[in-house]
Design an enzyme around this catalytic site. Structure first.
Site, PDB file in Angstrom:
ATOM      1  N   SER A 276     -63.924 -47.214 -15.429  1.00 56.36           N
ATOM      2  CA  SER A 276     -64.655 -45.985 -15.165  1.00 56.36           C
ATOM      3  C   SER A 276     -63.710 -44.847 -15.509  1.00 56.36           C
ATOM      4  O   SER A 276     -62.638 -44.720 -14.916  1.00 56.36           O
ATOM      5  CB  SER A 276     -65.047 -45.933 -13.690  1.00 56.36           C
ATOM      6  OG  SER A 276     -65.627 -44.684 -13.379  1.00 56.36           O
TER       7      SER A 276
ATOM      8  N   LYS B 151     -67.283 -47.036 -18.874  1.00 56.67           N
ATOM      9  CA  LYS B 151     -68.212 -46.132 -18.180  1.00 56.67           C
ATOM     10  C   LYS B 151     -67.602 -44.746 -18.208  1.00 56.67           C
ATOM     11  O   LYS B 151     -66.418 -44.586 -17.909  1.00 56.67           O
ATOM     12  CB  LYS B 151     -68.400 -46.631 -16.750  1.00 56.67           C
ATOM     13  CG  LYS B 151     -68.890 -45.599 -15.741  1.00 56.67           C
ATOM     14  CD  LYS B 151     -69.290 -46.294 -14.448  1.00 56.67           C
ATOM     15  CE  LYS B 151     -68.918 -45.485 -13.217  1.00 56.67           C
ATOM     16  NZ  LYS B 151     -69.225 -46.218 -11.966  1.00 56.67           N
TER      17      LYS B 151
ATOM     18  N   LYS C 171     -68.154 -40.636 -16.976  1.00 54.05           N
ATOM     19  CA  LYS C 171     -68.853 -39.797 -16.013  1.00 54.05           C
ATOM     20  C   LYS C 171     -69.547 -38.680 -16.778  1.00 54.05           C
ATOM     21  O   LYS C 171     -68.941 -38.096 -17.704  1.00 54.05           O
ATOM     22  CB  LYS C 171     -67.850 -39.211 -15.026  1.00 54.05           C
ATOM     23  CG  LYS C 171     -67.191 -40.259 -14.135  1.00 54.05           C
ATOM     24  CD  LYS C 171     -68.165 -40.799 -13.110  1.00 54.05           C
ATOM     25  CE  LYS C 171     -67.479 -41.710 -12.107  1.00 54.05           C
ATOM     26  NZ  LYS C 171     -68.405 -42.154 -11.065  1.00 54.05           N
TER      27      LYS C 171
ATOM     28  N   ASP D 248     -72.302 -42.551 -15.826  1.00 53.46           N
ATOM     29  CA  ASP D 248     -72.550 -42.396 -14.386  1.00 53.46           C
ATOM     30  C   ASP D 248     -72.626 -40.907 -14.061  1.00 53.46           C
ATOM     31  O   ASP D 248     -71.668 -40.167 -14.293  1.00 53.46           O
ATOM     32  CB  ASP D 248     -71.406 -43.059 -13.604  1.00 53.46           C
ATOM     33  CG  ASP D 248     -71.633 -43.046 -12.093  1.00 53.46           C
ATOM     34  OD1 ASP D 248     -72.653 -42.499 -11.631  1.00 53.46           O
ATOM     35  OD2 ASP D 248     -70.768 -43.615 -11.380  1.00 53.46           O
TER      36      ASP D 248
ATOM     37  N   GLU E  36     -76.135 -44.594 -14.553  1.00 57.07           N
ATOM     38  CA  GLU E  36     -75.952 -44.832 -13.118  1.00 57.07           C
ATOM     39  C   GLU E  36     -76.284 -43.570 -12.319  1.00 57.07           C
ATOM     40  O   GLU E  36     -75.806 -42.481 -12.651  1.00 57.07           O
ATOM     41  CB  GLU E  36     -74.492 -45.256 -12.895  1.00 57.07           C
ATOM     42  CG  GLU E  36     -74.167 -45.742 -11.491  1.00 57.07           C
ATOM     43  CD  GLU E  36     -72.707 -46.218 -11.391  1.00 57.07           C
ATOM     44  OE1 GLU E  36     -72.095 -46.546 -12.439  1.00 57.07           O
ATOM     45  OE2 GLU E  36     -72.175 -46.248 -10.274  1.00 57.07           O
TER      46      GLU E  36
ATOM     47  N   ASP F  55     -76.507 -46.620  -7.449  1.00 50.97           N
ATOM     48  CA  ASP F  55     -75.243 -46.703  -6.714  1.00 50.97           C
ATOM     49  C   ASP F  55     -75.453 -46.046  -5.339  1.00 50.97           C
ATOM     50  O   ASP F  55     -75.820 -46.739  -4.385  1.00 50.97           O
ATOM     51  CB  ASP F  55     -74.135 -46.012  -7.538  1.00 50.97           C
ATOM     52  CG  ASP F  55     -72.795 -45.898  -6.828  1.00 50.97           C
ATOM     53  OD1 ASP F  55     -72.689 -46.290  -5.662  1.00 50.97           O
ATOM     54  OD2 ASP F  55     -71.818 -45.400  -7.448  1.00 50.97           O
TER      55      ASP F  55
ATOM     56  N   LYS G 215     -71.230 -51.975  -3.875  1.00 47.74           N
ATOM     57  CA  LYS G 215     -69.926 -51.571  -3.364  1.00 47.74           C
ATOM     58  C   LYS G 215     -69.831 -52.062  -1.936  1.00 47.74           C
ATOM     59  O   LYS G 215     -70.707 -51.770  -1.113  1.00 47.74           O
ATOM     60  CB  LYS G 215     -69.767 -50.044  -3.406  1.00 47.74           C
ATOM     61  CG  LYS G 215     -69.601 -49.484  -4.815  1.00 47.74           C
ATOM     62  CD  LYS G 215     -69.394 -47.987  -4.805  1.00 47.74           C
ATOM     63  CE  LYS G 215     -69.223 -47.468  -6.231  1.00 47.74           C
ATOM     64  NZ  LYS G 215     -69.283 -45.991  -6.290  1.00 47.74           N
TER      65      LYS G 215
ATOM     66  N   GLY H 117     -66.433 -49.483  -7.952  1.00 46.83           N
ATOM     67  CA  GLY H 117     -65.100 -49.199  -7.423  1.00 46.83           C
ATOM     68  C   GLY H 117     -65.078 -47.855  -6.710  1.00 46.83           C
ATOM     69  O   GLY H 117     -65.948 -47.010  -6.924  1.00 46.83           O
TER      70      GLY H 117
HETATM   71  O1  OSB Z   1     -69.722 -43.436  -8.652  1.00 42.66           O
HETATM   72  O2  OSB Z   1     -68.838 -45.283  -9.121  1.00 42.66           O
HETATM   73  C1  OSB Z   1     -68.732 -44.143  -8.666  1.00 42.66           C
HETATM   74  C2  OSB Z   1     -65.081 -43.363  -7.812  1.00 42.66           C
HETATM   75  C3  OSB Z   1     -65.244 -42.675  -6.634  1.00 42.66           C
HETATM   76  C4  OSB Z   1     -66.508 -42.429  -6.153  1.00 42.66           C
HETATM   77  C5  OSB Z   1     -67.625 -42.899  -6.851  1.00 42.66           C
HETATM   78  C6  OSB Z   1     -67.478 -43.610  -8.033  1.00 42.66           C
HETATM   79  C7  OSB Z   1     -66.186 -43.823  -8.530  1.00 42.66           C
HETATM   80  C8  OSB Z   1     -65.901 -44.490  -9.783  1.00 42.66           C
HETATM   81  C9  OSB Z   1     -64.525 -45.075  -9.919  1.00 42.66           C
HETATM   82  O3  OSB Z   1     -66.654 -44.515 -10.719  1.00 42.66           O
HETATM   83  C10 OSB Z   1     -64.485 -46.537 -10.014  1.00 42.66           C
HETATM   84  C11 OSB Z   1     -63.062 -47.027  -9.918  1.00 42.66           C
HETATM   85  O4  OSB Z   1     -62.412 -47.076 -10.945  1.00 42.66           O
HETATM   86  O5  OSB Z   1     -62.613 -47.357  -8.796  1.00 42.66           O
HETATM   87 MG    MG Z   2     -71.336 -44.546  -9.381  1.00 46.34          MG
END
Ligand code: OSB
Ligand code: MG
Length: 371
Positions: free
Chosen positions: A135, A161, A163, A188, A213, A238, A262, A290
């Site tokens: 991510s 992924k 953002k 995402d 996402e 999510d 999660k 994550g």
């Molecule tokens: O939306 O998946 C998410 C991190 C913090 C809060 C929300 C998200 C995320 C990530 C990071 O996308 C995933 C990771 O590398 O731990």
């Molecule tokens: Mg997410």
């Protein structure tokens, strides 16, 4: 299992690189760890909340409060047949799933050790290796993002992924796709859009994304189902999924086609497994999300990802992407084909580095069973 001691600690760990989403930038993590002792064994869990209530309402302070004043006293009041039985005891507390997960998961670690099996096996996991994606947060420039993608692909990761948010979306994906036409790619939004953005969101269909996402409200299912009817790209949920029941409703109304599980968000291994089983029975693919975890949370994610329904690469990646030095030995590493080899030792399979944890500790409190 008779728990005789529980310790809470808050540790501070700087990220090697800031992580930015549509709701903000994180540079330094504050992580609440939980260590439990039962039957002469020790287990660890992590509260996976953010520092601020921007992903969910939980923060290190709310988790500390809920654990200290409710969950820990309950956990110490009697013996438990199983971690799942403890999870049931937590039901009167509405929400606060990340606080619940830290404590329940520490018991899963202990239970696996007492049976002499890896946690993955105790959970019913079937994989010896799990597929890993990355991510990648919002960067200072598109060039920096493209460079990061190149580096992660070279390391072997199976999907990328990115953002997105309004203004950092369509043009960005256009340039990613032009440089990397064939990679597994997804986006995402962390709830950065509303139904007023449908026209813009429909443009995402050009990029052959594995999924988008949580494009809409953090607590929404209904609008997602309206959006999904307009999009070819599968929606992955999510933020709005907190239980197997939420997933059932989401699937029934067509709010999405894929679910990110999660552990913290759903309240621990028992709930995560229930959600997983429901999705597996309904042929809905799931993957492990994550939360910028330390090695403790990461190790729990690895164990969960071995369940058969986790058919898509998760956001579970190498320790070094986050930390100059992680708090477990060995650190989590990723193979050249973008996998993590699941440890075979009993329990979590990674040893907490107590000396390092002690050095990072900003606050500590322990609770003993009254004899
Ligand atoms: O939306 O998946 C998410 C991190 C913090 C809060 C929300 C998200 C995320 C990530 C990071 O996308 C995933 C990771 O590398 O731990
Ligand atoms: Mg997410």
């Amino acid at each position: 299992m008779k728990i005789d001691r529980i310790e809470l600690r808050e540790i501070r760990m700087p990220l090697v690189h800031f992580f930015e989403t549509s709701f903000g930038r994180t540079t330094d993590r504050r992580i609440v760890l939980l260590r439990a002792r039962a039957d002469g064994l020790e287990g660890w869990g992590e509260v996976t909340c953010g520092e601020s209530p921007f992903y969910s309402y939980e923060t290190p302070a709310t988790a500390w409060h809920i654990l200290r004043d409710f969950l820990i006293p309950w956990a110490l009041e009697k013996s438990w047949d199983s971690p799942a039985e403890l999870a049931k005891r937590f039901r009167p507390v509405r929400g606060h799933n990340m606080a619940k997960a830290a404590l329940e998961n520490a018991l899963w670690d202990i239970e696996a050790q007492s049976q002499g099996v890896p946690l993955a096996e105790l959970l019913g996991g079937t994989r010896e290796e799990i597929g890993c994606g990355v991510s990648i947060g919002i960067q200072n420039s598109p060039q920096e993002l493209l460079e990061k993608i190149r580096r992660e692909l070279a390391a072997g990761y199976q999907r990328v992924k990115v953002k997105i948010k309004p203004g950092w979306d369509v043009e960005l994906l256009e340039s990613i796709r032009s440089q990397f036409p064939d990679i597994g790619l997804m986006a995402d939004a962390n709830s950065a859009y509303t139904l007023a953005d449908v026209a813009r969101l429909k443009l995402l269909d050009r990029f052959d994304l594995m999924m988008v996402e949580q494009p809409l409200g953090w607590d929404d299912l209904v609008d997602h189902s309206r959006l999904q009817r307009e999009l070819k790209t599968p929606i992955c949920l999510d933020e709005s999924i907190h239980s197997a029941e939420d997933a059932r409703k989401a699937i029934e109304i067509g709010a999405g086609k894929i679910i990110n599980i999660k552990l913290g968000r759903v309240g621990g291994h028992s709930a995560a497994r229930k959600l997983h089983d429901l999705c597996l029975a309904r042929h809905v693919p799931v993957w492990c999300g994550g939360m910028l975890e330390s090695g403790i949370g990461r190790a729990h994610n690895i164990a969960m990802s071995t369940l058969p329904g986790f058919v898509l690469p998760g956001d579970v990646s190498a320790s070094r992407r986050y930390w100059a030095q992680d708090i477990i030995d060995p650190e989590v590493t990723v193979t050249a084909k973008g996998t993590i080899v699941v440890p075979r030792k009993p329990g979590l399979g990674y040893l907490p580095n107590l000396e390092r944890i002690e050095k990072l500790t900003a606050r500590k409190e322990s609770f003993e069973r009254r004899r």
